[in-house]
Design a protein around this motif. Structure first.
Motif, PDB file in Angstrom:
ATOM      1  N   THR A   1       0.822  -1.204   0.000  1.00  0.00           N
ATOM      2  CA  THR A   1       0.000   0.000   0.000  1.00  0.00           C
ATOM      3  C   THR A   1       0.863   1.263   0.000  1.00  0.00           C
ATOM      4  OG1 THR A   1      -0.157  -0.424   2.381  1.00  0.00           O
ATOM      5  CG2 THR A   1      -2.064  -1.005   1.044  1.00  0.00           C
TER       6      THR A   1
ATOM      7  N   LEU B   1     -10.696  -7.233   5.279  1.00  0.00           N
ATOM      8  CA  LEU B   1     -10.187  -5.856   5.237  1.00  0.00           C
ATOM      9  C   LEU B   1     -11.249  -4.870   5.727  1.00  0.00           C
ATOM     10  CD1 LEU B   1      -7.867  -3.923   4.384  1.00  0.00           C
ATOM     11  CD2 LEU B   1      -9.044  -3.713   2.193  1.00  0.00           C
TER      12      LEU B   1
ATOM     13  N   LYS C   1     -11.195  -2.148   8.882  1.00  0.00           N
ATOM     14  CA  LYS C   1     -11.606  -0.734   8.891  1.00  0.00           C
ATOM     15  C   LYS C   1     -12.628  -0.495  10.007  1.00  0.00           C
ATOM     16  CE  LYS C   1     -13.773   2.856   6.016  1.00  0.00           C
ATOM     17  NZ  LYS C   1     -14.935   3.131   6.898  1.00  0.00           N
TER      18      LYS C   1
ATOM     19  N   ALA D   1      -7.544  -0.804   0.738  1.00  0.00           N
ATOM     20  CA  ALA D   1      -6.638  -0.534   1.859  1.00  0.00           C
ATOM     21  C   ALA D   1      -6.061   0.875   1.755  1.00  0.00           C
ATOM     22  CB  ALA D   1      -5.524  -1.576   1.889  1.00  0.00           C
TER      23      ALA D   1
ATOM     24  N   ILE E   1      -5.127   1.743   5.576  1.00  0.00           N
ATOM     25  CA  ILE E   1      -4.608   0.550   6.245  1.00  0.00           C
ATOM     26  C   ILE E   1      -3.378   0.060   5.487  1.00  0.00           C
ATOM     27  CG2 ILE E   1      -5.089  -1.858   6.876  1.00  0.00           C
ATOM     28  CD1 ILE E   1      -8.055  -1.073   7.093  1.00  0.00           C
TER      29      ILE E   1
ATOM     30  N   LEU F   1      -0.660  -2.635   4.286  1.00  0.00           N
ATOM     31  CA  LEU F   1      -0.536  -4.078   4.056  1.00  0.00           C
ATOM     32  C   LEU F   1       0.925  -4.381   3.756  1.00  0.00           C
ATOM     33  CD1 LEU F   1      -3.571  -4.678   1.629  1.00  0.00           C
ATOM     34  CD2 LEU F   1      -3.552  -4.878   4.120  1.00  0.00           C
TER      35      LEU F   1
END
Length: 281
Positions: free
Chosen positions: A142, A228, A232, A258, A263, A265
């Motif tokens: 990400t 995922l 969140k 993501a 978020i 990864l």
């Protein structure tokens, strides 16, 4: 080696679809599906060249069908709801096999199923075969880099998760500020996250691993869009996994979401062998 025929023993979720698509793209000419009643998607079943559905406790009938097919390569993919073991009626063979297990977990249950399938003359291949595009490697997937705290929690969490996984308890843990909030047991990943989030609130990290010597024919770690979205919801800020040892369902979509959620990864170099991408010769 790409086989001409493949039997997919399919549970719940999108994973079986990616295996079917990958197998067809790789050149498998005939795909048969063994579905699990109440779990395997009807839409997915109709894409197979041949299929049949059995109840979770009808192992004897399923094995007889496998034996009659004479298909050499079998792959086990998709989620089998753990609680089904407490809610299903079992045939005589299933009851016998379960009664002979002093310990019941993914390793003992699926190892037994694989042993019985291979008695029928088939070979069960790794569940990572045909889906190399959905198995991410090392590094950040990400845009947002990890914070110093996330780095620290992930390093600590990976060590703890390996110890837990080596005991065949579960693959997933939740960590915050150097504290273990939740360890996965029989309930599965998503309920583990929910349980841990009640304790930790915002800012925890999720770590998912496979143990050293993990049998890639079953229960390979999987991460997808549904989990995922739970991250969140539960304000989990980073997800770490072992590079080349986890299936990321619909990878492009997961990474896109993501990034939108903020978020991180990240694939970790565990020093362990990569999951096989095709059957051995």
């Amino acid at each position: 080696m790409i086989p001409n025929q493949l039997l997919i023993f399919a549970g719940r979720g999108e994973y079986p679809q990616y295996v079917l698509d990958g197998a067809r793209a790789a050149g498998v000419k005939e795909i048969t599906v063994l579905g699990v009643r109440g779990m395997t998607s009807k839409k997915f079943l109709k894409q197979a060249d041949n299929y049949k559905v059995f109840g979770i406790g009808e192992l004897e009938s399923a094995l007889q069908w496998i034996k009659e097919l004479h298909i050499k390569h079998v792959i086990l993919v998709g989620q089998i709801t753990p609680m089904a073991l407490f809610r299903s009626r079992f045939d005589a063979l299933t009851r016998k096999l379960l009664s002979e297990m002093p310990v019941k977990n993914a390793h003992t249950i699926f190892s037994t199923v694989i042993r019985e399938i291979e008695k029928c003359g088939s070979t069960v291949i790794p569940s990572s075969c045909f889906i190399g595009a959905h198995i991410p490697g090392e590094g950040l997937l990400t845009n947002r880099p990890l914070t110093e705290k996330e780095h620290s929690d992930i390093a600590f969490g990976h060590t703890v998760a390996m110890g837990v996984c080596d005991l065949d308890i579960g693959q997933t843990i939740l960590v915050k500020d150097g504290m273990i909030l939740a360890v996965e047991a029989f309930e599965g990943t998503n309920k583990t996250l929910r349980r841990g989030a009640k304790l930790g609130g915002k800012g925890s990290v999720m770590i998912k691993v496979a143990k050293n010597g993990h049998d890639m024919r079953f229960d390979i770690p999987v991460f997808g869009e549904h989990t995922l979205k739970l991250c969140k919801k539960f304000k989990i800020t980073a997800v770490a996994f072992q590079a080349n040892r986890l299936v990321m369902i619909n990878r492009d979509k997961v990474v896109e979401l993501a990034n939108r959620y903020g978020i991180a990864l990240v694939g970790l170099n565990s020093g362990l062998p990569a999951a096989p991408l095709e059957p051995e010769a």
